[in-house]
Structure formats: structure tokens, C-alpha cells
Design an enzyme around this catalytic site. Sequence first.
Site, PDB file in Angstrom:
ATOM      1  N   LYS A   1       0.834  -1.201   0.000  1.00 63.50           N
ATOM      2  CA  LYS A   1       0.000   0.000   0.000  1.00 63.50           C
ATOM      3  C   LYS A   1       0.869   1.251   0.000  1.00 63.50           C
ATOM      4  O   LYS A   1       2.049   1.190   0.348  1.00 63.50           O
ATOM      5  CB  LYS A   1      -0.863   0.017   1.284  1.00 63.50           C
ATOM      6  CG  LYS A   1      -1.969  -1.008   1.319  1.00 63.50           C
ATOM      7  CD  LYS A   1      -2.805  -0.840   2.589  1.00 63.50           C
ATOM      8  CE  LYS A   1      -3.880  -1.883   2.702  1.00 63.50           C
ATOM      9  NZ  LYS A   1      -4.940  -1.767   1.684  1.00 63.50           N
TER      10      LYS A   1
ATOM     11  N   ARG B   1      -9.960 -11.701   1.857  1.00 66.80           N
ATOM     12  CA  ARG B   1     -10.796 -12.742   1.262  1.00 66.80           C
ATOM     13  C   ARG B   1     -10.088 -14.100   1.254  1.00 66.80           C
ATOM     14  O   ARG B   1     -10.741 -15.139   1.262  1.00 66.80           O
ATOM     15  CB  ARG B   1     -11.251 -12.315  -0.140  1.00 66.80           C
ATOM     16  CG  ARG B   1     -10.164 -12.205  -1.146  1.00 66.80           C
ATOM     17  CD  ARG B   1     -10.604 -11.422  -2.364  1.00 66.80           C
ATOM     18  NE  ARG B   1     -10.653  -9.986  -2.109  1.00 66.80           N
ATOM     19  CZ  ARG B   1     -10.965  -9.073  -3.028  1.00 66.80           C
ATOM     20  NH1 ARG B   1     -11.280  -9.449  -4.255  1.00 66.80           N
ATOM     21  NH2 ARG B   1     -10.967  -7.795  -2.729  1.00 66.80           N
TER      22      ARG B   1
HETATM   23  N1  BES Z   1      -8.086  -3.960   4.276  1.00 68.85           N
HETATM   24  C1  BES Z   1      -8.254  -3.583   2.938  1.00 68.85           C
HETATM   25  C2  BES Z   1      -9.568  -2.858   2.664  1.00 68.85           C
HETATM   26  C3  BES Z   1      -9.723  -1.520   3.306  1.00 68.85           C
HETATM   27  C4  BES Z   1      -9.288  -0.383   2.652  1.00 68.85           C
HETATM   28  C5  BES Z   1     -10.325  -1.402   4.532  1.00 68.85           C
HETATM   29  C6  BES Z   1      -9.428   0.849   3.263  1.00 68.85           C
HETATM   30  C7  BES Z   1     -10.475  -0.164   5.120  1.00 68.85           C
HETATM   31  C8  BES Z   1     -10.023   0.965   4.480  1.00 68.85           C
HETATM   32  C9  BES Z   1      -8.185  -4.797   2.013  1.00 68.85           C
HETATM   33  O1  BES Z   1      -7.405  -5.844   2.457  1.00 68.85           O
HETATM   34  C10 BES Z   1      -7.630  -4.335   0.726  1.00 68.85           C
HETATM   35  O2  BES Z   1      -6.519  -3.903   0.713  1.00 68.85           O
HETATM   36  N2  BES Z   1      -8.403  -4.433  -0.345  1.00 68.85           N
HETATM   37  C11 BES Z   1      -7.978  -3.993  -1.631  1.00 68.85           C
HETATM   38  C12 BES Z   1      -8.434  -5.014  -2.632  1.00 68.85           C
HETATM   39  C13 BES Z   1      -7.864  -4.801  -4.010  1.00 68.85           C
HETATM   40  C14 BES Z   1      -6.376  -5.079  -4.010  1.00 68.85           C
HETATM   41  C15 BES Z   1      -8.566  -5.716  -4.963  1.00 68.85           C
HETATM   42  C16 BES Z   1      -8.651  -2.644  -1.898  1.00 68.85           C
HETATM   43  O3  BES Z   1      -9.813  -2.482  -1.562  1.00 68.85           O
HETATM   44  O4  BES Z   1      -7.969  -1.761  -2.416  1.00 68.85           O
HETATM   45 ZN    ZN Z   2      -5.341  -5.591   1.881  1.00 71.20          ZN
END
Ligand code: BES
Ligand code: ZN
Length: 501
Positions: A278, A352
Site C-alpha cells: 500500500k 478474502r
Molecule cells: N483492508 C483492505 C480494505 C480496506 C481499505 C479497509 C481501506 C479499510 C479501508 C483490504 O485488504 C484491501 O486492501 N483491499 C484492496 C483489494 C484490491 C487489491 C482488490 C482494496 O480495496 O484496495
Molecule cells: Zn489488503
Amino acid sequence: MKFSIKAKDPAKLDVDILIMFAAKGDVLQAISLGAEVNKLIKEMADQEEFKANEKESLIVHTKGAITPYKLLIAGTGKEVDFDLLKLRKVVARASKKAKENNPKKIAICLPIHWLNKFNTQEVAQATVEAVSLSTYQFLKYKSEKEKKKNRQIEECIIQVTPGKIIQVEKGLNVGQIVAKATCFARDLVNEPANKMTPALLAKKALDIGKKSQKQVKVKVFEEKEIEKFEMGAYLGVSQGSAQKPKFIHLEYKPKNPVYKIVLVGKGITFDTGGLSIKTSKGMESMKMDMAGAAAVLSIFSAIAKISCNVHLVGLIAACENMPSSRALKPGDILKAANGKTIEVVNTDAEGRLTLADVLSFATDKEKPDAIIDIATLTGACMVALGLSIAGLWSNDEKLKEKLIAAAEISGEKVWPMPLESEYKKLIKSDVADLSNVGKGRYAGAIAASLFLKEFVGEDIAWAHIDIAGPAFYQEATSLIPKGGSGFGVRLILHYLLNLSF
Ligand code: BES
Ligand code: ZN
Ligand code: ZN
């Protein structure tokens, strides 16, 4: 905070602040504390141009005219627009305002027309929840000086007319249990990730078991056992971290349960994104990626105290998502506990992966009537529904309706979303059974839900609640301070309390 009920004349309550409510335009009509105080209120209201609009409040020094030292009159806005949701907000704002005056003891005078207009028990429950939730603070890591400055209100008296005491008492009891559980969830989420590791989360679960007088049984499965369960997707996520995974299993089984429900909470104690790392901004709040797990643990901390005739199992696959020489790589293929293979296209879609194995475990080993998972799963859900509404997906209309009804009463908002089978092509992989991310830019939250569905037995009612938005507040609202919100605790506890078969 200690709560009690008194049917005594509010003018004689020995408190620092007495809170009363007035609808727009009728500041004095609902308040009968005697001519002397009325005069003081009128003077102050005129001076401050107080009209009892919603969000407005007035503080009156009672100068010995009545026993309470100060009077706080909170405006409730137009009477016709007033509902339980407004009630929560109005009580929350009034409590916060009262707290600014640093009182030890407050009293809240519940207007009789509230108790007549709405269900009395619900009014009392909503009031207690609003007082506790709005004045919550996380001061654990602040200095003693700061802690003293932000001293918590010690006691809150709910003042009612004598005829309503029994119902108010019921609401007060449930409200206290629900509020305590919600604040516990907030504490867990607010704890930084250097403290809140999978091991500490597991310890918190074991503590709940110990405190429950054997009503909640807790087991923690270590890596070796997780391997035996063949949870390849979960292990894939955890392999990049020095922190060992902990698979947490909680169980509450009353004598003659009418139903068996499994609650699954996403328990990533920190989500860096892994090698698909991230941005620093995107990572800042990622200690909250275990908010689903926090909600599940908190529900178990409360379940034995409320009358709930459901056999409840809680499952949390706790781990960290870290980049390292041992971490998952984009393109890796994992095998989940139900035998399906997954191509890891993006290591940041880790929630997931862990949930896939837990949902398979729930299906095969627990064989419940229903599964509800709660997870900070996708940024896409935040794009769709914003910061205060959770997405709700379900393969079962009844379960969906009951959760929506619970959302309306509890004040935690959810919105139904489609499990659109046409979009299944989004999670197809060229090399494995499934891809862990959806193709293209659109429908990311639906793609994630369709992915989870692949791991749930077809005969099981299942609901998935994506709380990425409301789990963690960047800005405070009347009821929720900055940080962990405890979202899901009130919603699911209300659902469990009101289950009818
Ligand atoms: N934990 C995150 C989702 C999230 C983002 C929760 C911001 C709270 C605030 C999750 O694991 C994630 O990173 N999801 C990605 C998925 C993508 C790579 C398909 C996302 O939502 O960007
Ligand atoms: Zn994530
Ligand atoms: Zn995550």
C-alpha cells in the site's frame, strides 16, 4: 460509567448537571422545575437566542434554585421529525456537551412524550447507548495528566416517571451490555498493531472465555493445526510475517438452542498490502483491519449476559499481512480448505484469502444454519457507500431482511448489495479455479463477495457485511469519536436479540 434509575423529582437530584430536552420553539413547556428556575432559563434562552433547534443546547447555572448545580437543555428540533435515530444523536450531543463541563454525576430526564411515542424499553436502551458511546475515549497511552484532564463521568441517573420504571430498567440493562461490548471493540481496534498482534487477539479471546464462567468456550489453533485443516489460503497470507497466525474458535451453546449461527470476523492485525504494498497514506489506519474480529469477540463478551437462545460459534483467522522474503508473491497459487485453488493476483486482497478458509471450515466442520461474516474487506465498498454505511450481501432473503431490520433499530446502517452472478467472470483465473481480485476497475466489492460465496455451502444462509467504511472514523460524529467505531456489535447483538423462529 455507572447507570441507575430514579423516579424522584428531577429538581431534587443531587447531580452536577441535569440534562433536559426541549422541542423547537417550546423551551419552557416541557420543563417544570418551578418558577425560580424558569426565570433563569428564560433569561438565558433570550440572551443566547436559544430556540431548541437540533444541535443547540443551553447551559443554565441554577444558583441554588434546585439541587442540580447546572441545567443543560438540549434542543431536539421539530417534534414531528423526531425519531429513535434522532434521539440517539440528541442524547449523544447533550452528553458530550455535559462532559465538557467535567461533571462527576449527571442525570438525564427522559421526557414522558418520548416514552409514550416510542417503545419505552428501546428509548432507555438507546439513551444509555448514546451516553456511553458518545463519551468514550481511548486514553490508555496518554499521560496521567491528560487522563485526569479528560476524566470520565462517573455516574448517570436516568430520571423517569414511576409508571415506566420496569421497562426502563430492561432497556438500561441491555443498553449497558451493548455499550460495554461496543467500547470493548473500539479498544481492540484502537490498540496499535505493535501491541495488537494475532497472539494478543487470541489472548483477548481466551480472557473472554475465562470471564464467562464457562459459558463461552475458546480454543486457539496454532500454525501446525491450521496446516492440518489444510487452510492454504490463510497460511499463504500469514507466511510473510514473523508473527505466527492464530486461528480463534469461540463457542456459546445454551441448553436448547433453536438455531446455530457462525460469526466470522476478518482479523488482519495489520495490512501493509504485502508485496503489492500500500501507499503510506493507505497504510496509516490499517491497524483497523481486525475490526471484524473485534466485533465478533465483543459479541461473545456480551452473549452470555443477554437472553439469546442461539448456538453461536465465532471464528477468526488472525494474522498479519507483511512483505518479506517469505511473503506471498503476485502469481502464487494457493489451495483453500475446500479444495479450490486461488491465483493471488494482488497480495493486498488478503482478507478474502483468510475468509475463504474460515468460510470453508464453517461450512464443513460447523454445519450451521447461518453464517455471518463481518470484514473491513474493500476500499471499493467505501467508494460505493461512503464512510457510515456498511455493504450487505446475502444468499438468503430472510437473513438479509432481519439484518436490515436490526440495522434500523440499532442505528448502524447497512445497505443491500447484489450477488450478481453475471459478474462471476470477473474472478476467473487462467491458471487456477479463482483469482483473488476482480478484473478491471469496477464492482470491486461485489467481486470480493462473489469470491467469498465460492467457499460457503449452498444450503447455508450466509450474509457478508463489508465494514471498510464505518469501522474506523477519521472524523468524530455525535455518537462515534475518531478511531475504532465498534461497528457491527450493536447491529449483530440486536439481530441475535430479536431472532424469532
Ligand atoms: N483492508 C483492505 C480494505 C480496506 C481499505 C479497509 C481501506 C479499510 C479501508 C483490504 O485488504 C484491501 O486492501 N483491499 C484492496 C483489494 C484490491 C487489491 C482488490 C482494496 O480495496 O484496495
Ligand atoms: Zn489488503
Ligand atoms: Zn485488509
